[in-house]
Every structure is written in structure tokens, then in C-alpha cells.
Design a protein around this motif. Structure first.
Motif, PDB file in Angstrom:
ATOM      1  N   TRP A   1       0.844  -1.196   0.000  1.00  0.00           N
ATOM      2  CA  TRP A   1       0.000   0.000   0.000  1.00  0.00           C
ATOM      3  C   TRP A   1       0.877   1.243   0.000  1.00  0.00           C
ATOM      4  CZ3 TRP A   1      -3.788   0.974   4.708  1.00  0.00           C
ATOM      5  CH2 TRP A   1      -4.524   2.132   4.489  1.00  0.00           C
ATOM      6  N   PHE A   2       1.834   1.271   0.920  1.00  0.00           N
ATOM      7  CA  PHE A   2       2.731   2.428   0.966  1.00  0.00           C
ATOM      8  C   PHE A   2       3.558   2.541  -0.303  1.00  0.00           C
ATOM      9  CE2 PHE A   2       7.094   3.908   1.921  1.00  0.00           C
ATOM     10  CZ  PHE A   2       6.792   5.253   2.029  1.00  0.00           C
ATOM     11  N   GLN A   3       4.091   1.460  -0.775  1.00  0.00           N
ATOM     12  CA  GLN A   3       4.932   1.502  -1.973  1.00  0.00           C
ATOM     13  C   GLN A   3       4.149   2.021  -3.175  1.00  0.00           C
ATOM     14  OE1 GLN A   3       6.231  -2.572  -2.040  1.00  0.00           O
ATOM     15  NE2 GLN A   3       8.038  -2.176  -0.759  1.00  0.00           N
ATOM     16  N   ALA A   4       2.887   1.621  -3.269  1.00  0.00           N
ATOM     17  CA  ALA A   4       2.068   2.057  -4.403  1.00  0.00           C
ATOM     18  C   ALA A   4       1.825   3.561  -4.370  1.00  0.00           C
ATOM     19  CB  ALA A   4       0.742   1.303  -4.426  1.00  0.00           C
ATOM     20  N   ILE A   5       1.484   4.097  -3.220  1.00  0.00           N
ATOM     21  CA  ILE A   5       1.201   5.538  -3.163  1.00  0.00           C
ATOM     22  C   ILE A   5       2.483   6.349  -3.175  1.00  0.00           C
ATOM     23  CG2 ILE A   5      -0.977   5.063  -1.958  1.00  0.00           C
ATOM     24  CD1 ILE A   5       0.262   6.263   0.577  1.00  0.00           C
ATOM     25  N   ASP A   6       3.564   5.768  -2.645  1.00  0.00           N
ATOM     26  CA  ASP A   6       4.835   6.481  -2.641  1.00  0.00           C
ATOM     27  C   ASP A   6       5.429   6.568  -4.046  1.00  0.00           C
ATOM     28  OD1 ASP A   6       6.858   7.801  -1.016  1.00  0.00           O
ATOM     29  OD2 ASP A   6       8.163   6.120  -1.512  1.00  0.00           O
ATOM     30  N   ALA A   7       5.045   5.644  -4.912  1.00  0.00           N
ATOM     31  CA  ALA A   7       5.541   5.654  -6.290  1.00  0.00           C
ATOM     32  C   ALA A   7       4.912   6.758  -7.131  1.00  0.00           C
ATOM     33  CB  ALA A   7       5.288   4.298  -6.944  1.00  0.00           C
ATOM     34  N   VAL A   8       3.813   7.337  -6.660  1.00  0.00           N
ATOM     35  CA  VAL A   8       3.170   8.434  -7.380  1.00  0.00           C
ATOM     36  C   VAL A   8       4.056   9.676  -7.269  1.00  0.00           C
ATOM     37  CG1 VAL A   8       1.122   9.927  -7.522  1.00  0.00           C
ATOM     38  CG2 VAL A   8       0.870   7.505  -6.907  1.00  0.00           C
ATOM     39  N   PRO A   9       4.435  10.296  -8.372  1.00  0.00           N
ATOM     40  CA  PRO A   9       5.258  11.505  -8.294  1.00  0.00           C
ATOM     41  C   PRO A   9       4.594  12.563  -7.418  1.00  0.00           C
ATOM     42  CG  PRO A   9       5.156  10.709 -10.551  1.00  0.00           C
ATOM     43  CD  PRO A   9       4.172   9.895  -9.764  1.00  0.00           C
ATOM     44  N   LEU A  10       5.406  13.304  -6.685  1.00  0.00           N
ATOM     45  CA  LEU A  10       4.890  14.292  -5.737  1.00  0.00           C
ATOM     46  C   LEU A  10       3.883  15.234  -6.390  1.00  0.00           C
ATOM     47  CD1 LEU A  10       5.441  14.947  -2.720  1.00  0.00           C
ATOM     48  CD2 LEU A  10       7.039  16.702  -3.494  1.00  0.00           C
ATOM     49  N   ALA A  11       4.173  15.691  -7.581  1.00  0.00           N
ATOM     50  CA  ALA A  11       3.323  16.675  -8.247  1.00  0.00           C
ATOM     51  C   ALA A  11       1.980  16.100  -8.674  1.00  0.00           C
ATOM     52  CB  ALA A  11       4.043  17.255  -9.461  1.00  0.00           C
ATOM     53  N   GLU A  12       1.840  14.767  -8.674  1.00  0.00           N
ATOM     54  CA  GLU A  12       0.599  14.142  -9.140  1.00  0.00           C
ATOM     55  C   GLU A  12      -0.265  13.608  -8.007  1.00  0.00           C
ATOM     56  OE1 GLU A  12       1.310  11.228 -12.163  1.00  0.00           O
ATOM     57  OE2 GLU A  12       2.827  12.450 -13.174  1.00  0.00           O
ATOM     58  N   ARG A  13       0.201  13.711  -6.795  1.00  0.00           N
ATOM     59  CA  ARG A  13      -0.498  13.056  -5.689  1.00  0.00           C
ATOM     60  C   ARG A  13      -1.878  13.642  -5.415  1.00  0.00           C
ATOM     61  NH1 ARG A  13       4.625  11.462  -1.641  1.00  0.00           N
ATOM     62  NH2 ARG A  13       5.544  10.062  -3.212  1.00  0.00           N
ATOM     63  N   TYR A  14      -2.024  14.944  -5.508  1.00  0.00           N
ATOM     64  CA  TYR A  14      -3.343  15.531  -5.284  1.00  0.00           C
ATOM     65  C   TYR A  14      -4.336  15.090  -6.355  1.00  0.00           C
ATOM     66  CZ  TYR A  14      -1.666  18.700  -1.586  1.00  0.00           C
ATOM     67  OH  TYR A  14      -1.176  19.221  -0.409  1.00  0.00           O
ATOM     68  N   ARG A  15      -3.871  15.000  -7.596  1.00  0.00           N
ATOM     69  CA  ARG A  15      -4.765  14.551  -8.674  1.00  0.00           C
ATOM     70  C   ARG A  15      -5.213  13.110  -8.445  1.00  0.00           C
ATOM     71  NH1 ARG A  15      -4.102  11.256 -12.544  1.00  0.00           N
ATOM     72  NH2 ARG A  15      -1.828  11.237 -12.365  1.00  0.00           N
TER      73      ARG A  15
ATOM     74  N   LYS B   1       8.090   1.228   7.579  1.00  0.00           N
ATOM     75  CA  LYS B   1       6.979   1.759   8.376  1.00  0.00           C
ATOM     76  C   LYS B   1       7.256   3.197   8.813  1.00  0.00           C
ATOM     77  CE  LYS B   1       5.091  -2.650   9.971  1.00  0.00           C
ATOM     78  NZ  LYS B   1       3.675  -2.539   9.562  1.00  0.00           N
ATOM     79  N   PHE B   2       8.509   3.514   9.097  1.00  0.00           N
ATOM     80  CA  PHE B   2       8.825   4.897   9.447  1.00  0.00           C
ATOM     81  C   PHE B   2       8.804   5.809   8.225  1.00  0.00           C
ATOM     82  CE2 PHE B   2      10.542   2.806  13.256  1.00  0.00           C
ATOM     83  CZ  PHE B   2       9.878   3.557  14.220  1.00  0.00           C
ATOM     84  N   ARG B   3       9.087   5.267   7.038  1.00  0.00           N
ATOM     85  CA  ARG B   3       8.936   6.074   5.823  1.00  0.00           C
ATOM     86  C   ARG B   3       7.468   6.338   5.531  1.00  0.00           C
ATOM     87  NH1 ARG B   3      12.643   2.318   3.805  1.00  0.00           N
ATOM     88  NH2 ARG B   3      11.100   1.504   2.336  1.00  0.00           N
ATOM     89  N   ALA B   4       6.588   5.461   6.040  1.00  0.00           N
ATOM     90  CA  ALA B   4       5.154   5.571   5.768  1.00  0.00           C
ATOM     91  C   ALA B   4       4.421   6.422   6.799  1.00  0.00           C
ATOM     92  CB  ALA B   4       4.525   4.178   5.712  1.00  0.00           C
TER      93      ALA B   4
END
Length: 448
Positions: A168-182, A316-319
């Protein structure tokens, strides 16, 4: 002797009645929101015997205490991230999420689990849950008991850290920062459509693009987030849509981006608590010589050495936004010593904390009235304490909370928490008469 006539001393001496709501709310929603904050705990502490094992019973209990709104992490990226997270998203995890918490402590260090005496993180895990089905159950239970739901996401702040798998964390963390809100907005759009199909649209009190955008792994809201709030509002004009701030710029409120559908901001006045946190260096990472002498003086006698206690898995600490020093400190501090220090040093901070709560709450309400939107204090009032510390639950903490709630009502705030720790997974839940009385006071406030 002739009485002295009243003198006019300027408009600043004339009190203004600001009790009316700062902005309109949909007619089908309650005139005031009495909010209990369930965050992610409604699915991370839902195992056998845990506070949310029976979701209907938990909702019924909250309603019996006078609450009419539940604020949750609805995990939109987990449940409806879809193509935004690559491929088919996380559908298998959404329906079969293994909850672990921060993980098991080595038996040589006493066993148990990391976060065991830390608020929000006291999650032993050990079960699997269908989060999507549970969300539907929560909405059905809310409707049975006359409650509405505030939907938010803690996913870029901490929710994935409680899963056994890092996917779950890896999937959302892979989203580029600029695209996360979209990606968040798209997920919310799909979740809203799903809830609408289930017949629950009328129970959505508010949709928050994300919780505390200023303390999450996200860009500044003005860097794309406000535009996504606007897009989601255009697609769902009947709903209140916004994003929340953990610490809005109270001295610079005009710098907030326009277009938010509600002012859902948080009011914490750390004061004496911040003084203690700095003294014991509990929120840092990698401090040389941790724990320092001041923290060691507050630890339990059976506290293991930091090296012996170990730490949760690196991912877990990165998440999450908390640190390993926080987990060790809160797990092993003696709550009686902690409370005693705060109570002894509180008097010089009292007036500062009271004024800070009032000024921050007033600033939020004034900004909301200027924008013509409803104001909500979704978290507050003192700050983060050990799980079994009683400072917030005690006389001092309750007085600060009551001051915050009454200030909010005096300035037309629509929804308010009694305290972030007034929820089934926290000790404050046992103060049942206090909660009922304060919720009744909120309900009775003039909402004209």
C-alpha cells in the motif's frame, strides 16, 4: 449628582455577535456537528476484543454520548486508487488487508508490540479486514443511529504503516509528488460515486482531499491541491469538499488558497507540552545520546535500552510522520512522572495556552466568514501525549478543551471535536458524563 453620559470610544469597543455560522451548510446536514475522531483506528483496531470490533455497537455508543459525526480515514487510495496507482491498483488489499501495527517487539525486550503505549499507534494487529465492506457497514450503522461521516485520508501521513505488507505504501509512494493531489481527487471521485450507488450520499458531511496537508508527504496545497479541491467541488456541487491543515497560518490566513469548501483546520496549543517535548528531545530522529538525562528521569524502571528495544521496520517509518524516538519514548515513559512534570510547570503557560486556543480558533472562524464557508475544528486542543497519561483527560486538559469548544461556538464554528482523544480507542472515552454534557452544550448553541 448628574450621571456621566456614556462615551463613544470607537468601533473597537463595540462587541460583535459572531455566533451565527460562518457559512451555509447543506440543509440535510445537522445544524451543528459534534465530532468524534476515529481516524484510521476504526479499521486498525478492529480485531477481536478491540474498540471497533463491532462497528454498529461502536457507532451506537458514540451516538449515546451525544455525537452526531464521525471523522475517519476512508483510505480512498487503497479502496479506489485504480489506475492512478498503476495497473489495477490495490483491490486485493482493499478487500483483504492484513493489519500488523508497527510490528512485534523482540521477546528478549519484553515482547508486545511497538507503539503499545503510544496514542493512535497502540495496534497489536493480527487480523485481516475487508476495508471496503467495512466502510459500507460504517455508513449503514451511522444512518441507523442518526450520524453523518466526515471523509478524510491519512494515507500520506500514516495509515499504510499499520499494514503487514508494504505494498500500500509503496504504491502511493511511487506516485510523483506533483501528481499526488490529482490521484487523491480521482480516488475520492470514485469513492463518492460508489457511496452514492449504495444510497449513502446524504450521510457525507464533508470530504477532505487529505488530512493535515502541511504535515503529510504532499506538496503545499497551493501547488496543485487547491485546484483538485476545486475540480472535485465542481463534480459534486452538493457536497462540502476541502483539505485540512494541522497548523493553519493563524497570523497570515490570507495566504491560504481560495476555493476551499470548508475551513476544516486544527487547533493545538502545545505550550507546556512543547516545553517538555523539547526538554526530552522526544520528536527528533537520530539524536546522539538518546535518551538524554531528562528523558531517562521520566522512564519506567523496566524500560529497556534503546538498542535492546529495537525499532519497527524501516519502511513503516517512511510511511508515517512519527519517529523511532517517539515510539520508544511514549512506549516507556512513566505516565505518572510525565503528568507530574506537566502539572508542576503548567501555571506559567496557562494564560498563553488559553489565549492561543482562543486566537487560533477566532482566526479560523474569521477566515471562514470572509470566505463564506462553514468552519470546523476537526482536531484539538492540547497535543500528543502518552497513551496512559492523564494530562488531557484531567482537570487542566478538560478546562482547555471546554475553552476551545466555547470559543468556537462563540465565533460560529459549525463542527467541533471535544478533544482528539475523545474516541473509543482512547482513555478519554471513559469520561462519559463530561462528553454528554459538552455535546449537549454544542447542540444547544444558537445556529441561526
Amino acid at each position: 449628582m448628574e450621571a456621566v453620559a456614556d462615551r463613544y470610544l470607537g468601533s473597537g469597543t463595540i462587541a460583535r455577535d459572531e455566533r451565527s455560522l460562518t457559512g451555509p451548510v447543506p440543509a440535510h446536514l445537522p445544524p451543528r456537528l459534534m465530532i468524534t475522531l476515529w481516524d484510521f483506528s476504526w479499521y486498525t483496531q478492529a480485531g477481536p476484543g478491540e474498540p471497533y470490533a463491532d462497528i454498529d455497537a461502536a457507532v451506537a455508543d458514540a451516538a449515546s454520548l451525544g455525537y452526531n459525526a464521525i471523522r475517519i480515514c476512508a483510505a480512498p487510495l487503497l479502496l479506489f486508487g485504480g489506475l492512478g496507482l498503476g495497473g489495477s491498483g490495490l483491490d486485493d488489499l482493499a478487500t483483504s488487508l492484513e493489519i500488523e501495527g508497527l510490528g512485534a517487539v523482540p521477546a528478549a525486550s519484553g515482547g508486545g508490540f511497538y507503539g503499545q503505549r503510544t496514542r493512535w499507534y497502540d495496534t497489536p494487529g493480527g487480523y485481516t479486514i475487508d476495508v471496503r465492506a467495512r466502510l459500507a457497514e460504517l455508513f449503514a450503522a451511522a444512518e441507523r443511529h442518526g450520524m453523518v461521516v466526515i471523509l478524510a485520508s491519512w494515507e500520506y501521513q500514516q495509515s499504510p504503516a499499520f499494514a503487514a505488507s508494504p505494498r500500500w505504501f509503496q504504491a502511493i509512494d511511487a506516485v510523483p509528488l506533483a501528481e499526488r493531489y490529482r490521484v487523491l481527487a480521482d480516488a475520492w471521485d470514485r469513492m463518492i460515486a460508489w457511496l452514492t450507488e449504495l444510497g449513502h450520499r446524504g450521510s457525507i458531511a464533508l470530504v477532505e482531499l487529505h488530512n493535515e496537508v502541511d504535515f503529510s508527504i504532499l506538496p503545499a496545497l497551493e501547488d496543485g491541491g487547491a485546484a483538485e479541491v476545486a475540480r472535485l467541488r465542481e463534480r459534486h456541487p452538493d457536497l462540502l469538499v476541502t483539505a485540512s491543515y494541522g497548523k493553519p497560518p493563524h497570523l497570515d490566513m490570507h495566504s491560504l488558497p481560495a476555493g476551499l469548501g470548508a475551513a476544516q483546520f486544527h487547533v493545538y496549543s502545545y505550550g507546556v507540552l512543547d516545553a517538555l517535548q523539547q526538554r526530552i528531545d522526544i520528536r527528533s530522529e537520530g539524536s546522539e545520546g538518546f535518551p538524554n538525562a531528562e528523558l531517562r528521569a521520566l522512564l519506567r524502571e523496566d524500560a529497556p535500552a534503546v538498542a535492546d528495544y529495537g525499532r519497527a521496520a524501516d519502511w513503516k517509518f517512511r510511511a508515517t510522520v512519527i519517529t523511532d524516538q517517539m515510539v520508544y519514548g511514549y512506549d516507556w515513559v512513566d505516565p505518572q512522572k510525565w503528568d507530574a512534570w506537566l502539572e508542576e510547570h503548567y501555571p506559567p503557560y496557562e494564560q498563553v495556552m488559553l489565549r492561543e486556543i482562543a486566537s487560533r480558533t477566532t482566526a479560523i472562524a474569521r477566515w471562514a466568514r470572509w470566505q463564506g464557508v462553514p468552519a470546523i475544528v476537526g482536531e484539538g486542543w492540547v497535543g500528543y501525549t502518552p497513551l496512559h497519561g492523564d494530562f488531557e483527560e484531567g482537570e487542566i486538559g478538560r478546562a482547555l478543551a471546554e475553552h476551545g469548544v466555547r470559543t468556537a461556538l462563540d465565533h460560529g464554528v459549525w463542527g467541533v471535536v471535544l478533544c482528539s482523544n475523545a474516541a473509543p480507542h482512547h482513555p478519554m472515552w471513559r469520561l462519559r458524563n463530561w462528553q454528554r454534557a459538552l455535546n449537549a452544550e454544542i447542540l444547544a448553541a444558537d445556529a441561526s
